[in-house]
Scaffold this motif. Structure first.
Motif, PDB file in Angstrom:
ATOM      1  N   GLU A 245       0.839  -1.194   0.000  1.00 44.23           N
ATOM      2  CA  GLU A 245       0.000   0.000   0.000  1.00 44.23           C
ATOM      3  C   GLU A 245       0.881   1.254   0.000  1.00 44.23           C
ATOM      4  N   LEU A 246       0.245   2.389  -0.242  1.00 43.54           N
ATOM      5  CA  LEU A 246       0.945   3.665  -0.096  1.00 43.54           C
ATOM      6  C   LEU A 246       0.949   4.012   1.383  1.00 43.54           C
ATOM      7  N   VAL A 247       2.136   4.192   1.960  1.00 44.69           N
ATOM      8  CA  VAL A 247       2.267   4.485   3.387  1.00 44.69           C
ATOM      9  C   VAL A 247       2.850   5.883   3.562  1.00 44.69           C
ATOM     10  N   THR A 248       2.183   6.705   4.363  1.00 46.73           N
ATOM     11  CA  THR A 248       2.723   8.028   4.677  1.00 46.73           C
ATOM     12  C   THR A 248       2.987   8.107   6.176  1.00 46.73           C
ATOM     13  N   ILE A 249       4.155   8.654   6.517  1.00 43.74           N
ATOM     14  CA  ILE A 249       4.555   8.792   7.916  1.00 43.74           C
ATOM     15  C   ILE A 249       4.945  10.243   8.155  1.00 43.74           C
ATOM     16  N   PHE A 250       4.310  10.871   9.131  1.00 44.81           N
ATOM     17  CA  PHE A 250       4.666  12.255   9.463  1.00 44.81           C
ATOM     18  C   PHE A 250       5.200  12.283  10.895  1.00 44.81           C
ATOM     19  N   GLY A 251       6.416  12.826  11.033  1.00 46.63           N
ATOM     20  CA  GLY A 251       6.991  12.874  12.364  1.00 46.63           C
ATOM     21  C   GLY A 251       8.288  13.645  12.424  1.00 46.63           C
ATOM     22  N   VAL A 252       8.888  13.657  13.597  1.00 47.94           N
ATOM     23  CA  VAL A 252      10.159  14.334  13.838  1.00 47.94           C
ATOM     24  C   VAL A 252      11.270  13.300  13.667  1.00 47.94           C
TER      25      VAL A 252
ATOM     26  N   GLY B 242      14.082  17.201  12.351  1.00 48.27           N
ATOM     27  CA  GLY B 242      13.046  18.129  11.921  1.00 48.27           C
ATOM     28  C   GLY B 242      11.787  17.372  11.526  1.00 48.27           C
ATOM     29  N   LYS B 243      10.701  18.113  11.343  1.00 43.70           N
ATOM     30  CA  LYS B 243       9.442  17.491  10.932  1.00 43.70           C
ATOM     31  C   LYS B 243       9.480  17.192   9.434  1.00 43.70           C
ATOM     32  N   ARG B 244       9.128  15.945   9.096  1.00 44.68           N
ATOM     33  CA  ARG B 244       9.173  15.544   7.682  1.00 44.68           C
ATOM     34  C   ARG B 244       8.075  14.535   7.374  1.00 44.68           C
ATOM     35  N   LEU B 245       7.780  14.438   6.085  1.00 39.55           N
ATOM     36  CA  LEU B 245       6.815  13.462   5.588  1.00 39.55           C
ATOM     37  C   LEU B 245       7.567  12.402   4.806  1.00 39.55           C
ATOM     38  N   ILE B 246       7.378  11.148   5.177  1.00 38.20           N
ATOM     39  CA  ILE B 246       8.027  10.038   4.473  1.00 38.20           C
ATOM     40  C   ILE B 246       6.944   9.269   3.731  1.00 38.20           C
ATOM     41  N   MET B 247       7.207   8.972   2.466  1.00 35.61           N
ATOM     42  CA  MET B 247       6.263   8.200   1.663  1.00 35.61           C
ATOM     43  C   MET B 247       6.921   6.898   1.221  1.00 35.61           C
ATOM     44  N   ILE B 248       6.224   5.790   1.442  1.00 31.64           N
ATOM     45  CA  ILE B 248       6.673   4.476   0.976  1.00 31.64           C
ATOM     46  C   ILE B 248       5.592   3.962   0.027  1.00 31.64           C
ATOM     47  N   LYS B 249       6.001   3.627  -1.194  1.00 31.14           N
ATOM     48  CA  LYS B 249       5.029   3.196  -2.190  1.00 31.14           C
ATOM     49  C   LYS B 249       5.102   1.694  -2.425  1.00 31.14           C
ATOM     50  N   GLY B 250       4.077   1.181  -3.082  1.00 32.14           N
ATOM     51  CA  GLY B 250       3.961  -0.245  -3.315  1.00 32.14           C
ATOM     52  C   GLY B 250       5.042  -0.833  -4.190  1.00 32.14           C
ATOM     53  N   ASP B 251       5.766   0.026  -4.928  1.00 33.19           N
ATOM     54  CA  ASP B 251       6.872  -0.461  -5.765  1.00 33.19           C
ATOM     55  C   ASP B 251       8.190  -0.467  -4.989  1.00 33.19           C
ATOM     56  N   ASN B 252       8.093  -0.341  -3.661  1.00 36.75           N
ATOM     57  CA  ASN B 252       9.261  -0.360  -2.765  1.00 36.75           C
ATOM     58  C   ASN B 252      10.165   0.865  -2.928  1.00 36.75           C
ATOM     59  N   SER B 253       9.579   1.974  -3.326  1.00 37.38           N
ATOM     60  CA  SER B 253      10.329   3.236  -3.356  1.00 37.38           C
ATOM     61  C   SER B 253      10.019   4.015  -2.078  1.00 37.38           C
TER      62      SER B 253
END
Length: 252
Positions: free
Chosen positions: A18-25, A41-52
């Motif tokens: 699935e598309l996974v989004t993580i927001f945190g410090v 710092g505060k950042r948004l991490i995105m993990i996609k189904g193609d393992n990127s």
């Protein structure tokens, strides 16, 4: 958000592609073709189904860091959540250490490749072959999509002095790699044909370091303006181009 819940949700999303989004410090370390560090710092991490995986900040469109075709692991270490992404070829490693995770979301999305591109470089290439004189008076087409051992040259033409001209077309801002690509094709054509050869990089704009590199190699830059026509076929149009050349056979 509790760390155990966050870790479980992230692992579940990754396993289901699935598309996974993580927001945190967090802080981020990258080691591979180069090395880089992002302080806490505060950042948004995105993990996609193609393992990127990609790291985003609240600025710019492109991610600050990204990796493709990775293997991702996540665990709890000394009150922190640590996410590690690895790639074997080329060897790369991205480590994200979270002090705090505010939110995790997962989205079930199909992995598709259904983008239909109009106004592509190939479309513009076809249009240019109708009138190369808009780039330079006297230019005549010799070949199109010439294949080499490493890559394909967009257009090969002949100028009014009988020199060959390799034209590399970019639909967006030309970068340093575009210049290197043009130089490689130009050298190959010159070696194969035994005729003095020029190189022209054709794009809407060019980056400063690319322009400096271009000039140091004795290559040329020509600006191209194009627009998409609002029609059912969604065709592209190059501003100032008129159809003057019918076929390549005319010049043999």
């Amino acid at each position: 958000m509790e760390q155990a819940i966050a870790i479980g949700k992230i692992k579940d999303g990754i396993s289901k592609k699935e598309l996974v989004t993580i927001f945190g410090v967090c802080n981020v370390d990258y080691l591979g073709r180069a090395a880089s560090k992002l302080p806490k710092g505060k950042r948004l991490i995105m993990i996609k189904g193609d393992n990127s995986i990609s790291i985003h900040q609240n600025r710019l469109v492109r991610p600050t860091n990204y990796m493709m075709n990775t293997r991702i692991a996540i665990e709890e270490q000394e009150n922190n959540v640590v996410l590690k992404a690895r790639r074997v070829k080329p060897r790369e490693k991205l480590t994200v250490v979270f002090d705090k995770i505010h939110d995790v979301q997962t989205y079930g999305m199909e992995i598709t490749n259904d983008l239909r591109l109009t106004g592509s470089e190939r479309d513009l290439n076809e249009l240019l072959m109708q009138d190369l004189s808009m780039i330079e008076p006297g230019l005549k087409p010799v070949n199109q999509q010439e294949k080499f051992r490493k890559g394909i040259a967009d257009i090969i033409a002949e100028d009014s002095n009988g020199n060959y001209v390799v034209i590399e077309l970019k639909r967006r801002q030309a970068d340093y790699a575009s210049v290197t690509q043009l130089k490689r094709y130009m050298s190959q054509v010159e070696k194969m044909k035994g005729i003095q050869t020029r190189g022209i990089l054709l794009a809407p704009d060019i980056r400063k370091n690319a322009k400096e590199h271009l000039e140091s190699l004795g290559l040329e830059f020509a600006k191209i303006d194009f627009e998409l026509l609002p029609s059912s076929e969604e065709k592209a149009r190059i501003k100032g181009l008129q159809k003057k050349q019918e076929t390549l056979d005319k010049f043999y």
